[in-house]
Design a protein around this motif. Sequence first.
Motif, PDB file in Angstrom:
ATOM      1  N   ASN A   1       0.864  -1.175   0.000  1.00 25.38           N
ATOM      2  CA  ASN A   1       0.000   0.000   0.000  1.00 25.38           C
ATOM      3  C   ASN A   1       0.907   1.233   0.000  1.00 25.38           C
ATOM      4  OD1 ASN A   1      -1.667   2.184   0.727  1.00 25.38           O
ATOM      5  ND2 ASN A   1      -3.073   0.826   1.788  1.00 25.38           N
TER       6      ASN A   1
ATOM      7  N   ILE B   1       0.618   4.193   0.908  1.00 26.82           N
ATOM      8  CA  ILE B   1       0.595   5.122   2.048  1.00 26.82           C
ATOM      9  C   ILE B   1       1.746   4.833   3.006  1.00 26.82           C
ATOM     10  CG2 ILE B   1      -1.888   5.529   1.916  1.00 26.82           C
ATOM     11  CD1 ILE B   1      -2.138   3.807   4.503  1.00 26.82           C
ATOM     12  N   HIS B   2       2.393   3.660   2.823  1.00 28.59           N
ATOM     13  CA  HIS B   2       3.514   3.291   3.686  1.00 28.59           C
ATOM     14  C   HIS B   2       4.868   3.640   3.082  1.00 28.59           C
ATOM     15  CE1 HIS B   2       0.653   1.309   6.216  1.00 28.59           C
ATOM     16  NE2 HIS B   2       0.328   0.437   5.293  1.00 28.59           N
TER      17      HIS B   2
ATOM     18  N   ASP C   1       5.144   9.475  -0.178  1.00 32.54           N
ATOM     19  CA  ASP C   1       4.549  10.648   0.483  1.00 32.54           C
ATOM     20  C   ASP C   1       3.324  11.180  -0.256  1.00 32.54           C
ATOM     21  OD1 ASP C   1       6.261  11.184   2.806  1.00 32.54           O
ATOM     22  OD2 ASP C   1       7.829  11.535   1.331  1.00 32.54           O
TER      23      ASP C   1
ATOM     24  N   GLU D   1       1.216   9.769  -2.231  1.00 33.77           N
ATOM     25  CA  GLU D   1       0.044   8.884  -2.118  1.00 33.77           C
ATOM     26  C   GLU D   1      -0.572   8.979  -0.724  1.00 33.77           C
ATOM     27  OE1 GLU D   1      -1.479   7.176  -4.611  1.00 33.77           O
ATOM     28  OE2 GLU D   1      -0.023   8.214  -5.889  1.00 33.77           O
ATOM     29  N   ALA D   2       0.258   9.066   0.296  1.00 32.26           N
ATOM     30  CA  ALA D   2      -0.255   9.206   1.658  1.00 32.26           C
ATOM     31  C   ALA D   2      -1.014  10.526   1.799  1.00 32.26           C
ATOM     32  CB  ALA D   2       0.886   9.129   2.658  1.00 32.26           C
ATOM     33  N   LYS D   3      -0.459  11.585   1.210  1.00 30.13           N
ATOM     34  CA  LYS D   3      -1.100  12.905   1.302  1.00 30.13           C
ATOM     35  C   LYS D   3      -2.425  12.941   0.555  1.00 30.13           C
ATOM     36  CE  LYS D   3       3.105  15.351   2.348  1.00 30.13           C
ATOM     37  NZ  LYS D   3       4.198  16.174   1.913  1.00 30.13           N
TER      38      LYS D   3
ATOM     39  N   THR E   1      -4.583  10.739   0.603  1.00 33.00           N
ATOM     40  CA  THR E   1      -5.594  10.149   1.484  1.00 33.00           C
ATOM     41  C   THR E   1      -5.859  11.003   2.714  1.00 33.00           C
ATOM     42  OG1 THR E   1      -4.052   8.831   2.807  1.00 33.00           O
ATOM     43  CG2 THR E   1      -4.886   7.824   0.771  1.00 33.00           C
TER      44      THR E   1
ATOM     45  N   LEU F   1      -3.382  12.055   4.855  1.00 38.15           N
ATOM     46  CA  LEU F   1      -2.336  11.898   5.863  1.00 38.15           C
ATOM     47  C   LEU F   1      -1.269  12.970   5.661  1.00 38.15           C
ATOM     48  CD1 LEU F   1      -1.966   8.021   5.601  1.00 38.15           C
ATOM     49  CD2 LEU F   1      -2.938   9.284   7.527  1.00 38.15           C
TER      50      LEU F   1
ATOM     51  N   ILE G   1       3.845   9.543   4.922  1.00 39.76           N
ATOM     52  CA  ILE G   1       3.696   8.091   5.025  1.00 39.76           C
ATOM     53  C   ILE G   1       3.611   7.654   6.488  1.00 39.76           C
ATOM     54  CG2 ILE G   1       4.824   7.700   2.816  1.00 39.76           C
ATOM     55  CD1 ILE G   1       7.293   6.754   4.264  1.00 39.76           C
ATOM     56  N   ILE G   2       2.910   6.555   6.679  1.00 36.66           N
ATOM     57  CA  ILE G   2       2.765   5.977   8.013  1.00 36.66           C
ATOM     58  C   ILE G   2       3.318   4.558   8.003  1.00 36.66           C
ATOM     59  CG2 ILE G   2       0.775   7.386   8.657  1.00 36.66           C
ATOM     60  CD1 ILE G   2      -0.994   4.885   8.090  1.00 36.66           C
TER      61      ILE G   2
ATOM     62  N   PHE H   1       4.792   7.624  12.317  1.00 35.82           N
ATOM     63  CA  PHE H   1       5.300   8.358  11.158  1.00 35.82           C
ATOM     64  C   PHE H   1       6.819   8.232  11.062  1.00 35.82           C
ATOM     65  CE2 PHE H   1       1.348  10.366  12.462  1.00 35.82           C
ATOM     66  CZ  PHE H   1       0.668  10.476  11.257  1.00 35.82           C
TER      67      PHE H   1
END
Length: 134
Positions: A36, A38-39, A42, A44-46, A48, A50, A53-54, A89
């Motif tokens: 995924n 989001i991990h 950056d 892609e995480a943003k 969503t 966030l 990344i997490i 994070f």
Amino acid sequence: MSNILTLEKGKTLSETLAPVSRMDLIKYSGASGDFNPIHTVDEEAKKTGLPGIIAHGMWTMGNLAKLFTPYFEEGFIKDYRIRFSGMVFIDDVITLVATVTAEEEQEIAFEVKAVNQAGKAVLKGDVTFVITNE
């Protein structure tokens, strides 16, 4: 060598991990098969919502098992119940903690948690360790 039998109610095991790095999460993605973005990405995480990344929740949970590694010659983790309560994070410093809550014949019960540098628990749960070698 450590001896789990020296742990009594209220005693604590703890370890502070190095700051979470992007490489930690890329390696975990490959090892777990969880790609995924989001991990690891950056942007892609943003997308969503966030801030960046997490870490994978299971990355944090897996690290928690490190507290019991010195005792694997004496027994094994029988039960591992975890509830995720916060996000991890990049650059977070996570401290893993396991506190003995009960001892019963061949089993030791632990309350476990992972806490970030701000003191916020990102994971909480319980572990039951079974002693097989006294």
